[in-house]
Design a protein around this motif. Structure first.
Motif, mmCIF file in Angstrom:
data_model
loop_
_atom_site.group_PDB
_atom_site.id
_atom_site.type_symbol
_atom_site.label_atom_id
_atom_site.label_comp_id
_atom_site.label_asym_id
_atom_site.label_seq_id
_atom_site.Cartn_x
_atom_site.Cartn_y
_atom_site.Cartn_z
ATOM 1 N N VAL B 111 0.825 -1.202 0.000
ATOM 2 C CA VAL B 111 0.000 0.000 0.000
ATOM 3 C C VAL B 111 0.863 1.258 0.000
ATOM 4 O O VAL B 111 0.622 2.202 -0.744
ATOM 5 C CB VAL B 111 -0.954 0.001 1.213
ATOM 6 C CG1 VAL B 111 -1.595 1.361 1.380
ATOM 7 C CG2 VAL B 111 -2.024 -1.051 1.028
ATOM 8 N N THR B 112 1.909 1.260 0.821
ATOM 9 C CA THR B 112 2.749 2.454 0.928
ATOM 10 C C THR B 112 3.495 2.744 -0.363
ATOM 11 O O THR B 112 3.528 3.871 -0.829
ATOM 12 C CB THR B 112 3.791 2.271 2.043
ATOM 13 O OG1 THR B 112 3.105 1.922 3.221
ATOM 14 C CG2 THR B 112 4.579 3.536 2.275
ATOM 15 N N PRO B 116 -1.375 2.586 -3.614
ATOM 16 C CA PRO B 116 -1.987 3.351 -2.530
ATOM 17 C C PRO B 116 -3.511 3.319 -2.531
ATOM 18 O O PRO B 116 -4.126 3.516 -1.488
ATOM 19 C CB PRO B 116 -1.477 4.771 -2.772
ATOM 20 C CG PRO B 116 -1.059 4.801 -4.191
ATOM 21 C CD PRO B 116 -0.598 3.425 -4.526
ATOM 22 N N ALA B 117 -4.124 3.077 -3.688
ATOM 23 C CA ALA B 117 -5.585 3.179 -3.733
ATOM 24 C C ALA B 117 -6.273 1.901 -3.281
ATOM 25 O O ALA B 117 -7.459 1.889 -3.014
ATOM 26 C CB ALA B 117 -6.034 3.535 -5.150
ATOM 27 N N THR B 118 -5.503 0.807 -3.196
ATOM 28 C CA THR B 118 -6.112 -0.466 -2.828
ATOM 29 C C THR B 118 -6.227 -0.571 -1.314
ATOM 30 O O THR B 118 -5.257 -0.307 -0.608
ATOM 31 C CB THR B 118 -5.240 -1.615 -3.352
ATOM 32 O OG1 THR B 118 -4.962 -1.370 -4.729
ATOM 33 C CG2 THR B 118 -5.930 -2.938 -3.197
ATOM 34 N N PRO B 119 -7.392 -0.977 -0.803
ATOM 35 C CA PRO B 119 -7.513 -1.151 0.648
ATOM 36 C C PRO B 119 -6.576 -2.261 1.132
ATOM 37 O O PRO B 119 -6.432 -3.276 0.454
ATOM 38 C CB PRO B 119 -8.970 -1.573 0.843
ATOM 39 C CG PRO B 119 -9.641 -1.288 -0.438
ATOM 40 C CD PRO B 119 -8.630 -1.264 -1.510
ATOM 41 N N VAL B 122 -7.372 -6.140 1.262
ATOM 42 C CA VAL B 122 -7.297 -6.992 0.069
ATOM 43 C C VAL B 122 -5.990 -7.779 0.084
ATOM 44 O O VAL B 122 -5.968 -8.994 -0.108
ATOM 45 C CB VAL B 122 -7.380 -6.125 -1.204
ATOM 46 C CG1 VAL B 122 -7.171 -6.978 -2.445
ATOM 47 C CG2 VAL B 122 -8.711 -5.420 -1.263
ATOM 48 N N ASN B 253 13.994 2.199 -2.302
ATOM 49 C CA ASN B 253 14.416 3.464 -2.912
ATOM 50 C C ASN B 253 15.736 3.319 -3.652
ATOM 51 O O ASN B 253 15.939 3.935 -4.684
ATOM 52 C CB ASN B 253 14.534 4.549 -1.848
ATOM 53 C CG ASN B 253 13.177 5.005 -1.375
ATOM 54 O OD1 ASN B 253 12.597 4.386 -0.498
ATOM 55 N ND2 ASN B 253 12.658 6.051 -1.967
ATOM 56 N N ARG B 266 13.872 1.852 -13.452
ATOM 57 C CA ARG B 266 12.619 1.415 -12.838
ATOM 58 C C ARG B 266 12.636 -0.077 -12.536
ATOM 59 O O ARG B 266 11.773 -0.836 -12.937
ATOM 60 C CB ARG B 266 11.417 1.785 -13.726
ATOM 61 C CG ARG B 266 11.173 3.281 -13.643
ATOM 62 C CD ARG B 266 10.434 3.823 -14.828
ATOM 63 N NE ARG B 266 10.994 5.146 -15.135
ATOM 64 C CZ ARG B 266 10.421 6.293 -14.789
ATOM 65 N NH1 ARG B 266 9.294 6.319 -14.171
ATOM 66 N NH2 ARG B 266 11.000 7.430 -15.062
ATOM 67 N N GLU B 268 12.490 -1.368 -9.612
ATOM 68 C CA GLU B 268 11.916 -1.698 -8.319
ATOM 69 C C GLU B 268 10.909 -2.841 -8.399
ATOM 70 O O GLU B 268 10.612 -3.481 -7.403
ATOM 71 C CB GLU B 268 11.277 -0.464 -7.669
ATOM 72 C CG GLU B 268 10.111 0.127 -8.431
ATOM 73 C CD GLU B 268 10.531 1.331 -9.268
ATOM 74 O OE1 GLU B 268 11.671 1.330 -9.749
ATOM 75 O OE2 GLU B 268 9.721 2.246 -9.448
#
Lengths: 396, 367
Positions: B111-112, B116-119, B122, B253, B266, B268
């Motif tokens: 989530v972090t 971010p939009a997913t609860p 889930v 990061n 990219r 990550e």
């Protein structure tokens, strides 16, 4: 067995559907930000300016002809108390989702930088979108003007500024490197400086008065104390800074020709390294800086024969002298005038004297201004190109 | 016996690596660098040594009782009532506690950093469901799942190598800057993570060659310690001691910084892949320990009926136990839960069991 394979295949094709539509964002629904600028306005608010790519124009944008071709980017701005607030006001003007992931540069206006970068950078490190590798720069003027310029060679001026920084002709700083310098007590931050430059435009028949175009140009570095801009170094002094920081990767040194001092010789730098050795006896603090440089002689204006060992030696010592003078100039300015350690001498001291550092670190800039610095340069000329002497060299 | 599967030593090592590493790589660098600064990698080395000692202790204890898991031999050592109590403590305060913590961390990271939009619920339910499915099918299936996906963790090495361009060795200097105390102090958290090797006591009876248990434990700890040191070094060499400790997930990061020729960047997603797949296995191992342990404590013939209820408990506890927001998660897990778990369950009780076993002369001679 066949049934199992069929089921497996079915499952495999299900993957395509399972990607799902949660948080789905199509490219036609996002506003891709290429460059970000932050200014401090006259009425004490933060103005966030962004350059948004117009992907549809990207393909055709570079083509010649057609006269007034629309630029492939759109510059918009909004104000707020914080970056986030400004971004939300921005969202009222931009009919798409704002996407930060491709922002190449983060440029601060001079007033904003004087006010403090602390009010700006946090948003960009905390958010997931903007990358840590964004090029960080400060402009003499307003950041908005930088983003409103155009670029002849790159698609957008933000990309042009990013490419300019990457060429390593000036001092280049990524946003994470700025944060690192800011967090260290042993070095004060320096940031790439940029400015707007007016250029003419190639014009053909029927275009007697071509419009004046504006492009981005590198312009020295901005010197910070903590997170506030205090002064600038010009291009000349920036070279000295680079020598002391050991960041010279490209460039040339021009020295008078040994036999004909009124004519010049240029030596292109191949590689260089800088070593800072601090010495401390409890009272006196001094630094020995050793710069090692190798280069190729690429141009001579004089007609003398330089392809002789003793002439090359003379060139090398002239080159060493020139580099030393440049470095000393930047050092003088930082030590006596600005009083900030922008070279990382403090970090070097910390690495060698970790106990003493604890006492000195809180008044490091004063200690640094008082310290003696001996600069020694060892220069080598390795190659002289494809010529030995000029054909017109007079015979002896 | 509820578990009939057998795994070989290689599978066990890979399972132990997946059990420790995924959460360790993401959370430990920030915690250790905050106190030990550029000496954090030394802390991990200290922790690796401590981890080896814990591994030695647990395996020696376990090998005295061949064919018995932690829950069975604690009953034999301490007697039925006390032994069962120790067993329940392990289930509720160790395996469930860590298991639910991992489920929560799994969700928190995704989530972090990524979605971010997913609860968060889930992610919590999905990871528990997948791990539960593997656990229901037994230890062998869990191990094979792990064997299939652990090469992704190996990909991390490639990412580390690609990031060398952005590294400066100077950032590790001076060594021993803050002195010995901070190094030892910040070794506590990684020691707890490596000390999760205690879980091996649940798996030794199902090794095809239990005699190799010592080697399994040592190899697991060394490989994990190596990866952990590498991840801390990566973050330190890229960000330096001043910045590293301020990221929530420094390794994440650090991989974002990689940019080769403005083309290969990219990366990550590799960290995210390793995290998702490793996270499932990590949850799976603790999940498995809970259901198997409960079955043995309760004297059940089969642990499978317990899988669903334990899954529900895991998801519920992952929300209830570890704080209400990310700040509390980041505070509780390393600063409150870790020292407690380390002292009581990874060192205290095993040591106590070993001493009592020696005094009462229980169990065969340790190999």
């Amino acid at each position: 067995m066949r049934k199992k394979i069929a089921i497996l295949l079915l499952l495999f094709f299900l993957i395509g559907l399972l990607g799902g539509c949660w948080s789905r964002r199509e490219i036609t629904e996002v506003a891709i930000i290429m460059g970000t600028g932050v200014d401090w306005t006259a009425d004490d608010r933060i103005r966030l300016t962004v350059q948004i790519a117009k992907p549809g124009d990207f393909g055709a944008g570079g083509e010649a002809g057609a006269g007034g071709k629309e630029p492939p980017a759109w510059v918009v701005w909004a104000e707020g108390k914080t970056i986030e607030e400004a971004e939300r006001y921005l969202a009222m003007k931009v009919p798409r989702d704002i996407y930060w992931g491709h922002s190449v540069i983060l440029v601060l206006g001079e007033e904003m930088a004087k006010k403090g970068t602390g009010m700006v950078t946090n948003f960009f490190h905390r958010s997931r979108g903007p990358r840590e590798t964004m090029w960080f720069m400060v402009t003499r003027g307003e950041a908005k003007d930088i983003l409103e310029t155009h670029s002849e060679l790159a698609k957008t001026s933000a990309q042009a500024a990013g490419f300019l920084t990457r060429m390593e002709t000036s001092y280049a700083v990524q946003s994470r490197e700025f944060a690192e310098m800011l967090a260290s007590k042993g070095v004060q931050p320096v940031v790439t400086g940029v400015e707007v430059k007016e250029t003419g435009k190639a014009h053909g028949p029927g275009q007697e008065n071509p419009p004046v175009e504006k492009e981005v140009k590198l312009s020295g570095v901005a010197v910070f104390k903590e997170d506030k801009l205090i002064k600038w170094l010009d291009e000349h002094e920036t070279r000295g800074l680079l020598w002391l920081k050991g960041e010279v990767k490209k460039g040339a040194v021009t020295v008078p020709s040994p036999g004909e001092p009124e004519k010049e010789v240029s030596i292109k730098i191949r590689r260089s390294s800088t070593k800072i050795v601090p010495e401390y006896d409890g009272e006196n603090l001094w630094f020995n800086v050793m710069i090692n440089v190798e280069g190729d002689m690429v141009e001579q204006q004089s007609r003398e024969d330089l392809a002789k060992p003793e002439k090359i030696k003379a060139l090398e010592s002239a080159m060493a002298g020139e580099i030393k003078a440049r470095a000393a100039e930047a050092l003088e300015k930082a030590q006596r005038e600005y009083g900030v350690d922008i070279f990382g001498f403090g970090d070097a001291f910390h690495r060698k004297y970790k106990k003493e550092w604890r006492e000195l670190k809180n008044r490091w800039d004063e200690e640094f201004s008082r310290a003696d610095v001996n600069i020694a340069v060892e220069a080598h000329v390795r190659e002289i190109g494809l010529l030995t002497t000029r054909a017109s060299t007079p015979e002896e | 016996m509820p578990e009939k599967g057998k795994i070989d030593s290689k599978q066990a090592v890979l399972l132990m690596i997946s059990m420790i590493l995924p959460t360790a790589i993401l959370t430990i660098p920030a915690v250790t660098v905050k106190t030990a600064r550029q000496d954090a990698w030394l802390s991990v080395m200290v922790a690796t040594l401590a981890g080896l000692l814990i591994a030695r202790l647990v395996v020696s204890l376990s090998l005295r009782f061949p064919g018995q898991t932690l829950f069975e031999f604690s009953e034999e050592i301490l007697g039925k009532a006390l032994g069962k109590m120790v067993g329940f403590l392990y289930i509720w305060l160790f395996f469930l506690y860590i298991g639910s913590g991992v489920v929560r961390e799994f969700g928190v990271f995704l989530v972090t950093a990524v979605m971010p939009a997913t609860p968060i619920i889930v992610f919590l339910i999905v990871v528990t469901a997948v791990a539960g499915y593997a656990v229901r099918n037994g230890l062998e299936v869990l191990c094979r799942f792990n064997q299939l996906f652990i090469p992704v963790t190996g990909l991390l090495v490639i990412v580390f190598l690609l990031s060398t361009l952005d590294m400066k060795l100077d950032r590790l200097l001076p060594v021993f800057d803050a002195g010995l105390a901070p190094i030892v102090k910040s070794a506590v958290t990684p020691t707890m993570w490596l000390g999760e090797i205690v879980t091996l006591a649940m798996i030794i009876p199902y090794l095809s060659k239990p005699k190799e248990a010592h080697r399994v434990a040592v190899l697991s700890i060394l490989i994990t310690g190596f990866f952990l040191t590498a991840s801390i070094m990566e973050a330190l060499l890229i960000f330096g001691p001043n910045l590293t400790g301020h990221w929530i997930f420094p390794t994440f990061n650090a991989t974002r910084v990689v940019s080769i020729a403005n083309f290969l960047e990219r990366l990550e997603f590799i960290v995210i892949m390793a995290w998702v797949l490793g996270g499932i296995v990590k949850v799976g191992v603790f999940y498995y320990a809970v259901v198997l342990g409960s079955a043995q404590c309760l004297g059940l013939r089969d642990y499978r009926p317990l899988v669903l209820p334990v899954g529900v408990i895991l998801v519920a506890l992952s929300i209830l136990l570890h704080g209400e927001n990310i700040v509390e998660v980041l505070h509780y897990i390393p600063h409150v839960e870790v020292p407690f778990l380390l002292i009581v369950f990874e060192v205290g009780i095993p040591l106590l069991l070993l001493i009592v076993a020696l005094v009462r002369g229980k169990g065969g001679k340790s190999n």
